[in-house]
Motif scaffolding. Structure first.
Motif, PDB file in Angstrom:
ATOM      1  N   UNK A  84      33.884  47.778  41.116  1.00  0.00           N
ATOM      2  CA  UNK A  84      32.897  47.793  42.509  1.00  0.00           C
ATOM      3  C   UNK A  84      31.649  47.813  42.135  1.00  0.00           C
ATOM      4  N   UNK A  85      31.063  47.121  43.214  1.00  0.00           N
ATOM      5  CA  UNK A  85      29.440  46.768  42.988  1.00  0.00           C
ATOM      6  C   UNK A  85      28.740  48.166  43.551  1.00  0.00           C
ATOM      7  N   UNK A  86      28.037  48.806  42.486  1.00  0.00           N
ATOM      8  CA  UNK A  86      27.499  50.036  42.545  1.00  0.00           C
ATOM      9  C   UNK A  86      26.171  49.955  42.874  1.00  0.00           C
ATOM     10  N   UNK A  87      25.581  48.760  43.148  1.00  0.00           N
ATOM     11  CA  UNK A  87      24.055  48.473  43.359  1.00  0.00           C
ATOM     12  C   UNK A  87      23.665  48.546  44.741  1.00  0.00           C
ATOM     13  N   UNK A  88      22.643  49.377  45.140  1.00  0.00           N
ATOM     14  CA  UNK A  88      22.185  49.596  46.359  1.00  0.00           C
ATOM     15  C   UNK A  88      20.961  49.633  46.461  1.00  0.00           C
ATOM     16  N   UNK A  89      20.566  49.304  47.539  1.00  0.00           N
ATOM     17  CA  UNK A  89      18.812  49.225  47.959  1.00  0.00           C
ATOM     18  C   UNK A  89      18.407  50.552  47.847  1.00  0.00           C
ATOM     19  N   UNK A 145      17.759  41.738  42.317  1.00  0.00           N
ATOM     20  CA  UNK A 145      18.947  40.940  42.330  1.00  0.00           C
ATOM     21  C   UNK A 145      18.677  39.809  43.100  1.00  0.00           C
ATOM     22  N   UNK A 146      18.829  38.532  42.778  1.00  0.00           N
ATOM     23  CA  UNK A 146      18.709  37.186  43.805  1.00  0.00           C
ATOM     24  C   UNK A 146      19.639  37.252  44.574  1.00  0.00           C
ATOM     25  N   UNK A 147      20.901  37.795  44.632  1.00  0.00           N
ATOM     26  CA  UNK A 147      21.861  37.919  45.587  1.00  0.00           C
ATOM     27  C   UNK A 147      21.791  38.682  46.639  1.00  0.00           C
ATOM     28  N   UNK A 148      20.614  39.603  46.706  1.00  0.00           N
ATOM     29  CA  UNK A 148      20.296  40.524  47.623  1.00  0.00           C
ATOM     30  C   UNK A 148      18.987  40.377  48.225  1.00  0.00           C
ATOM     31  N   UNK A 149      18.952  40.118  49.536  1.00  0.00           N
ATOM     32  CA  UNK A 149      17.549  40.362  50.121  1.00  0.00           C
ATOM     33  C   UNK A 149      16.510  39.310  49.338  1.00  0.00           C
ATOM     34  N   UNK A 150      17.097  38.099  49.080  1.00  0.00           N
ATOM     35  CA  UNK A 150      16.341  36.966  48.164  1.00  0.00           C
ATOM     36  C   UNK A 150      15.534  37.587  47.041  1.00  0.00           C
ATOM     37  N   UNK A 151      16.031  38.650  46.636  1.00  0.00           N
ATOM     38  CA  UNK A 151      15.057  39.275  45.361  1.00  0.00           C
ATOM     39  C   UNK A 151      14.061  39.872  45.854  1.00  0.00           C
ATOM     40  N   UNK A 152      13.680  40.259  47.104  1.00  0.00           N
ATOM     41  CA  UNK A 152      12.559  40.852  47.493  1.00  0.00           C
ATOM     42  C   UNK A 152      12.492  42.318  47.696  1.00  0.00           C
ATOM     43  N   UNK A 153      13.628  42.866  47.477  1.00  0.00           N
ATOM     44  CA  UNK A 153      13.672  44.440  47.369  1.00  0.00           C
ATOM     45  C   UNK A 153      14.544  45.024  46.318  1.00  0.00           C
ATOM     46  N   UNK A 159      25.132  43.726  37.459  1.00  0.00           N
ATOM     47  CA  UNK A 159      23.987  42.902  37.433  1.00  0.00           C
ATOM     48  C   UNK A 159      24.106  41.469  37.861  1.00  0.00           C
ATOM     49  N   UNK A 160      22.859  41.070  38.243  1.00  0.00           N
ATOM     50  CA  UNK A 160      22.926  39.673  38.617  1.00  0.00           C
ATOM     51  C   UNK A 160      21.597  39.090  38.278  1.00  0.00           C
ATOM     52  N   UNK A 161      21.453  37.630  38.458  1.00  0.00           N
ATOM     53  CA  UNK A 161      20.186  37.165  38.226  1.00  0.00           C
ATOM     54  C   UNK A 161      19.082  37.656  38.894  1.00  0.00           C
ATOM     55  N   UNK A 162      17.930  37.821  38.185  1.00  0.00           N
ATOM     56  CA  UNK A 162      16.594  38.329  39.037  1.00  0.00           C
ATOM     57  C   UNK A 162      16.672  39.664  38.364  1.00  0.00           C
TER      58      UNK A 162
END
Length: 312
Positions: free
Chosen positions: A95-100, A219-227, A256-259
């Motif tokens: 599961x993706x455990x990343x959160x803003x 991460x570049x796959x979330x909010x364009x890497x801006x958060x 993880x993802x790029x960014x």
């Protein structure tokens, strides 16, 4: 333009202290104790074709994954929804455990976004009054770079321009290359005097298999890497050997993802937050199994200590 030096391997058991108290930042004493930035416009579309064959275990150097051969500038991106879905899941373990996560307190505000004039970006962390730790593969030559701590759709604490860079002499692509995938950058702005900064320490094998570590990155796959996105409770996996030497690289279950490249893996202690390593590489084992490798070790720690002295 940044100046490149080579770090000497002279530290064995030094620990670079954290500083959560801005008032004491200038008086800090050393004591004797024990993926490239992701930008969708930079993805290499050919790497995402429908007939791409992914080996049983793959590692991807982000600059190879996100740049066309020989490219130095942004290129148009054209991918299908299915390819985008595959991209977003490539290095997620289960599961993706990343959160803003936005937190203006130490040490979260000390993680920030490293970005370059050509649009490439990574993550990094303040490890001194004007010192930033990131991944070596996040260095972009020939363009101006900036670091903004606590970046969140803006720069609440300002930014600093990169004036000098010191990195290891290892090349990315092997175990020792992953361990050596770190860089320390000097800024023209003493952001850490007001915000404090992380400490840096050598990895400790005794703390493997404990869900006690934190990571924040862009991460570049979330909010364009801006958060900023957080993955808490990360575990250093004891069944994966530290296959360069006794100080790394170490491997974790961090999503993880790029960014997120260059972002810190840290441990909170009673006197501050201490970085073990900086995100270097992500692996895909297939069937929803993925893991990450981290730049770390005695050369990295020695360089942090040396540059705090040479660039106070």
């Amino acid at each position: 333009m940044a100046r490149f030096l080579t770090a000497a391997a002279t530290a064995a058991c030094l620990l670079a202290h954290a500083n959560a108290n801005p008032v004491a930042a200038r008086e800090e004493k050393v004591t004797m104790k024990n993926l490239l930035g992701f930008d969708e416009s930079l993805i290499n579309p050919s790497a995402l074709s429908d007939d791409t064959v992914i080996p049983e275990i793959t590692y991807i150097q982000p600059e190879d994954a996100h740049f066309a051969d020989g490219a130095t500038e942004a290129a148009p991106l054209t991918i299908t929804e299915e390819q985008a879905k595959t991209l977003s899941e490539r290095f997620i373990n289960g599961a993706d455990d990343r959160y803003q996560y936005t937190d203006g307190n130490y040490p979260f505000r000390n993680v920030g976004k490293l970005f370059w004039d050509n649009g490439v970006f990574c993550s990094g962390a303040l490890i001194g009054p004007r010192h930033v730790l990131t991944a070596k593969h996040c260095i972009v030559d020939g363009v101006t770079g900036y670091f903004a701590p606590g970046f969140d759709n803006g720069e609440p604490y300002g930014r600093g321009r990169v004036t000098n860079i010191v990195s290891s002499g290892y090349e990315w692509g092997s175990a020792c290359g992953f361990k050596g995938d770190w860089a320390v950058m000097i800024l023209d702005n003493r952001l850490g005097d007001q915000l404090g900064y992380f400490g840096v320490k050598l990895p400790e094998a005794s703390k493997q298999d404990q869900s006690i570590f934190d990571h924040v990155g862009y991460p570049g796959d979330r909010d364009g890497g801006n958060r900023p996105y957080r993955t808490p409770g990360n575990t250093v996996q004891s069944f994966r050997p530290w296959d360069c030497d006794a100080t790394g690289p170490f491997y974790t279950d961090t999503d993880c993802m790029g960014g997120q490249s260059g972002g810190p893996h840290w441990e909170n202690t009673g006197d501050g937050a201490y970085i073990w390593g900086t995100l270097s590489v992500t692996f895909d084992g297939g069937n929803g199994v993925a893991w990450s490798g981290w730049g770390s070790g005695n050369e990295m720690l020695d360089t942090v200590l040396r540059l705090r002295s040479e660039f106070p």
